[in-house]
Design a protein around this motif. Structure first.
Motif, PDB file in Angstrom:
ATOM      1  N   GLY A 143       6.642 -10.752   8.528  1.00  0.00           N
ATOM      2  CA  GLY A 143       6.366  -9.764   9.561  1.00  0.00           C
ATOM      3  C   GLY A 143       7.554  -8.906   9.926  1.00  0.00           C
ATOM      4  O   GLY A 143       7.709  -8.504  11.090  1.00  0.00           O
ATOM      5  N   SER A 144       8.384  -8.585   8.964  1.00  0.00           N
ATOM      6  CA  SER A 144       9.588  -7.810   9.240  1.00  0.00           C
ATOM      7  C   SER A 144       9.246  -6.410   9.760  1.00  0.00           C
ATOM      8  O   SER A 144       8.302  -5.767   9.293  1.00  0.00           O
ATOM      9  N   THR A 145      10.039  -5.967  10.727  1.00  0.00           N
ATOM     10  CA  THR A 145       9.889  -4.602  11.240  1.00  0.00           C
ATOM     11  C   THR A 145      11.047  -3.706  10.799  1.00  0.00           C
ATOM     12  O   THR A 145      11.227  -2.610  11.329  1.00  0.00           O
ATOM     13  N   ARG A 146      11.836  -4.154   9.834  1.00  0.00           N
ATOM     14  CA  ARG A 146      12.969  -3.366   9.363  1.00  0.00           C
ATOM     15  C   ARG A 146      12.487  -2.091   8.676  1.00  0.00           C
ATOM     16  O   ARG A 146      11.398  -2.050   8.097  1.00  0.00           O
ATOM     17  N   GLU A 191       0.703  -1.999  -7.983  1.00  0.00           N
ATOM     18  CA  GLU A 191      -0.183  -2.253  -6.849  1.00  0.00           C
ATOM     19  C   GLU A 191       0.466  -3.184  -5.835  1.00  0.00           C
ATOM     20  O   GLU A 191       0.293  -3.001  -4.619  1.00  0.00           O
ATOM     21  N   ASP A 192       1.204  -4.163  -6.304  1.00  0.00           N
ATOM     22  CA  ASP A 192       1.898  -5.082  -5.398  1.00  0.00           C
ATOM     23  C   ASP A 192       2.922  -4.330  -4.558  1.00  0.00           C
ATOM     24  O   ASP A 192       3.009  -4.514  -3.341  1.00  0.00           O
ATOM     25  N   MET A 193       3.727  -3.476  -5.218  1.00  0.00           N
ATOM     26  CA  MET A 193       4.749  -2.734  -4.493  1.00  0.00           C
ATOM     27  C   MET A 193       4.118  -1.798  -3.460  1.00  0.00           C
ATOM     28  O   MET A 193       4.626  -1.655  -2.335  1.00  0.00           O
ATOM     29  N   GLU A 194       2.996  -1.168  -3.826  1.00  0.00           N
ATOM     30  CA  GLU A 194       2.312  -0.276  -2.898  1.00  0.00           C
ATOM     31  C   GLU A 194       1.778  -1.029  -1.684  1.00  0.00           C
ATOM     32  O   GLU A 194       2.004  -0.624  -0.530  1.00  0.00           O
ATOM     33  N   SER A 195       1.043  -2.105  -1.935  1.00  0.00           N
ATOM     34  CA  SER A 195       0.404  -2.825  -0.828  1.00  0.00           C
ATOM     35  C   SER A 195       1.427  -3.527   0.061  1.00  0.00           C
ATOM     36  O   SER A 195       1.273  -3.553   1.286  1.00  0.00           O
ATOM     37  N   LEU A 196       2.476  -4.081  -0.532  1.00  0.00           N
ATOM     38  CA  LEU A 196       3.483  -4.778   0.264  1.00  0.00           C
ATOM     39  C   LEU A 196       4.285  -3.802   1.115  1.00  0.00           C
ATOM     40  O   LEU A 196       4.589  -4.076   2.283  1.00  0.00           O
ATOM     41  N   THR A 197       4.624  -2.643   0.546  1.00  0.00           N
ATOM     42  CA  THR A 197       5.340  -1.634   1.330  1.00  0.00           C
ATOM     43  C   THR A 197       4.456  -1.123   2.464  1.00  0.00           C
ATOM     44  O   THR A 197       4.918  -0.928   3.595  1.00  0.00           O
ATOM     45  N   ALA A 198       3.162  -0.924   2.173  1.00  0.00           N
ATOM     46  CA  ALA A 198       2.234  -0.440   3.196  1.00  0.00           C
ATOM     47  C   ALA A 198       2.063  -1.455   4.324  1.00  0.00           C
ATOM     48  O   ALA A 198       1.761  -1.075   5.468  1.00  0.00           O
ATOM     49  N   ALA A 199       2.247  -2.745   4.012  1.00  0.00           N
ATOM     50  CA  ALA A 199       2.094  -3.790   5.031  1.00  0.00           C
ATOM     51  C   ALA A 199       3.271  -3.851   5.997  1.00  0.00           C
ATOM     52  O   ALA A 199       3.192  -4.526   7.030  1.00  0.00           O
ATOM     53  N   LEU A 200       4.347  -3.151   5.683  1.00  0.00           N
ATOM     54  CA  LEU A 200       5.537  -3.147   6.535  1.00  0.00           C
ATOM     55  C   LEU A 200       5.473  -1.979   7.510  1.00  0.00           C
ATOM     56  O   LEU A 200       5.321  -0.829   7.076  1.00  0.00           O
ATOM     57  N   PRO A 201       5.603  -2.234   8.817  1.00  0.00           N
ATOM     58  CA  PRO A 201       5.551  -1.128   9.789  1.00  0.00           C
ATOM     59  C   PRO A 201       6.588  -0.048   9.508  1.00  0.00           C
ATOM     60  O   PRO A 201       6.336   1.133   9.754  1.00  0.00           O
ATOM     61  N   GLY A 202       7.746  -0.438   8.985  1.00  0.00           N
ATOM     62  CA  GLY A 202       8.803   0.526   8.688  1.00  0.00           C
ATOM     63  C   GLY A 202       8.920   0.848   7.224  1.00  0.00           C
ATOM     64  O   GLY A 202       9.974   1.315   6.760  1.00  0.00           O
ATOM     65  N   GLY A 203       7.856   0.598   6.446  1.00  0.00           N
ATOM     66  CA  GLY A 203       7.914   0.775   5.000  1.00  0.00           C
ATOM     67  C   GLY A 203       7.571   2.181   4.541  1.00  0.00           C
ATOM     68  O   GLY A 203       6.716   2.852   5.126  1.00  0.00           O
ATOM     69  N   GLN A 204       8.238   2.623   3.492  1.00  0.00           N
ATOM     70  CA  GLN A 204       7.939   3.914   2.852  1.00  0.00           C
ATOM     71  C   GLN A 204       8.213   3.786   1.361  1.00  0.00           C
ATOM     72  O   GLN A 204       9.212   3.182   0.966  1.00  0.00           O
ATOM     73  N   LYS A 205       7.343   4.319   0.526  1.00  0.00           N
ATOM     74  CA  LYS A 205       7.536   4.239  -0.917  1.00  0.00           C
ATOM     75  C   LYS A 205       7.638   5.639  -1.509  1.00  0.00           C
ATOM     76  O   LYS A 205       6.990   6.583  -1.040  1.00  0.00           O
ATOM     77  N   ILE A 206       8.441   5.767  -2.559  1.00  0.00           N
ATOM     78  CA  ILE A 206       8.489   6.969  -3.380  1.00  0.00           C
ATOM     79  C   ILE A 206       8.627   6.499  -4.829  1.00  0.00           C
ATOM     80  O   ILE A 206       9.568   5.765  -5.154  1.00  0.00           O
ATOM     81  N   PHE A 207       7.677   6.907  -5.681  1.00  0.00           N
ATOM     82  CA  PHE A 207       7.717   6.538  -7.087  1.00  0.00           C
ATOM     83  C   PHE A 207       7.924   7.802  -7.931  1.00  0.00           C
ATOM     84  O   PHE A 207       7.282   8.832  -7.690  1.00  0.00           O
TER      85      PHE A 207
END
Length: 394
Positions: free
Chosen positions: A291-294, A312-328
């Motif tokens: 439950g990290s909020t970093r 798909e793992d990287m997308e869903s796990l990043t989306a599950a983080l309140p402070g997460g953002q992805k760029i591929f």
């Protein structure tokens, strides 16, 4: 601490020794394996022997250690040593093997350099060797103790609970421990050795990062098939791809590796390319599970979306983080930013800690871009698959 007398000799002779290290280490491995062929069975990676990577890594570690002693005589280069110690523990190196290496390494030095190796020169380099070996032996003892192992005995069987095809050349294996013995701890970012019996009867070890975790001690490794493409094919990765199925058992070591994710609140930047996504995915899972909020910036580069293992793992796990953002980034431009990773327009969080994994050219470039964006060099960590030939200065 290196004695003043030895330091003066090392400083005077390191140019000659350094210039001949490739020849020395070549002769070292030739003579050692000629006399002790059993060391190739379950200890040394013969693929790295053929390619010369292991020889260059040994030469580089000796030169780096000697140079560090000269630059800071009262300090031990623990960062360099820790990386080596974890690699050694992953294959089960034991104290007595340092004596074997010493015998053949110094015989090779004398053979290559001849009369230049006076008793004083030999004694000085002997001091360097045993300072390095002694520090590694002590570190490895602590690592083995933490893993609940003695004398390098870290092996146990694991059952393949599931096989998942990630891409045309990458598969994941979900593994369950066999037996009732406690499972040694593992941290996100660590790797295990897999012991495989080859068709010619020789055991070979390869290290694979833990790319995920499951309930009841389940662990996941993700294996890329190494194709030839101008170099020898990966004999272990191809054998695993061709033969391993659900229900099979594999022999795995405990988990090792010093590039792990510590607790804290600092923003995180994960930059990976290709199969370098594996430790990053495990770190993302740990953050999501706790439950990290970093603030987390997940950056990945690949040839195409279809080549991106664990996408798909990287997308869903990043989306599950309140402070997460992805760029591929994908070279073909489909379903991502076109081209190679470029951080010029990416907002890197202030005070970020970065983790890199991927091919060496990618990591060199990503590191330079991150430093240019204000990330402190001491806060950039990296993992190298195979012998560590890259030791960037801080």
């Amino acid at each position: 601490m290196l004695s003043a007398e030895s330091a003066a000799i090392i400083r005077a002779t390191i140019p000659a020794v350094g210039a001949s290290l490739d020849t020395i280490t070549t002769r070292f491995y030739e003579t050692m394996f000629g006399d002790r062929p059993e060391l190739l069975d379950g200890l040394f990676n013969r693929g790295n022997q053929r390619s010369g990577e292991q020889r260059r890594a040994l030469a580089g570690s000796i030169a780096s250690f000697a140079g560090a002693l000269l630059a800071n005589p009262n300090e031990r280069p623990d960062a360099l040593l820790a990386r080596i110690a974890h690699k050694h523990a992953a294959v089960g190196i034991t104290d007595d093997q340092y004596v074997i290496v010493h015998k053949y390494l110094f015989a090779a030095i004398v053979e290559v350099l001849g009369e230049a190796v006076t008793p004083e020169v030999a004694a000085a380099w002997d001091e360097v060797y045993w300072l390095m070996a002694g520090a590694l032996i002590a570190m490895e003892a602590r690592i083995y103790a933490h893993a609940g192992a003695q004398d390098g005995r870290t092996w146990r069987p694991w059952r393949v609970a599931e096989r998942r095809e990630e891409t045309a050349d990458v598969m994941s294996l979900l593994l369950a421990p066999v037996g009732d013995d406690p499972v040694p701890p593992a941290l996100p970012g660590q790797y295990v050795s897999v012991q495989v019996l080859m068709p010619d009867g020789v055991r070979q070890l390869r290290q694979y990062t833990l790319s995920g975790y499951g309930a009841n001690g389940l662990r996941r490794i993700t294996v890329k098939r190494v194709r030839g493409e101008g170099a020898p094919e990966g004999e272990v990765s191809n054998l695993l791809h061709a033969t391993v199925k659900e229900g099979d058992e594999l022999i795995l070591s405990a988990a090792f590796g010093d590039v792990t994710l510590p607790e804290g609140e600092a923003p995180l930047v994960f930059a990976s390319a290709g199969i370098g996504c594996t430790p990053i995915t495990a770190m993302l899972q740990h953050l999501a599970d706790t439950g990290s909020t970093r603030r987390v910036l997940s950056l990945h580069a690949d040839r195409s979306a279809s080549d991106h293992a664990l996408r798909e793992d990287m997308e869903s796990l990043t989306a599950a983080l309140p402070g997460g953002q992805k760029i591929f980034w994908y070279e073909d431009g489909d379903r991502g930013v076109a081209g190679r990773m470029d951080l010029a327009e990416v907002e890197i969080p202030a005070g970020a800690v970065a983790y890199l994994c991927g091919p060496l050219p990618f990591m060199r470039d990503a590191r330079a871009q991150l430093i240019g964006a204000g990330v402190a060099p001491r806060d950039i960590h990296y993992e190298v698959f195979g012998p560590d030939l890259w030791l960037p200065a801080s």
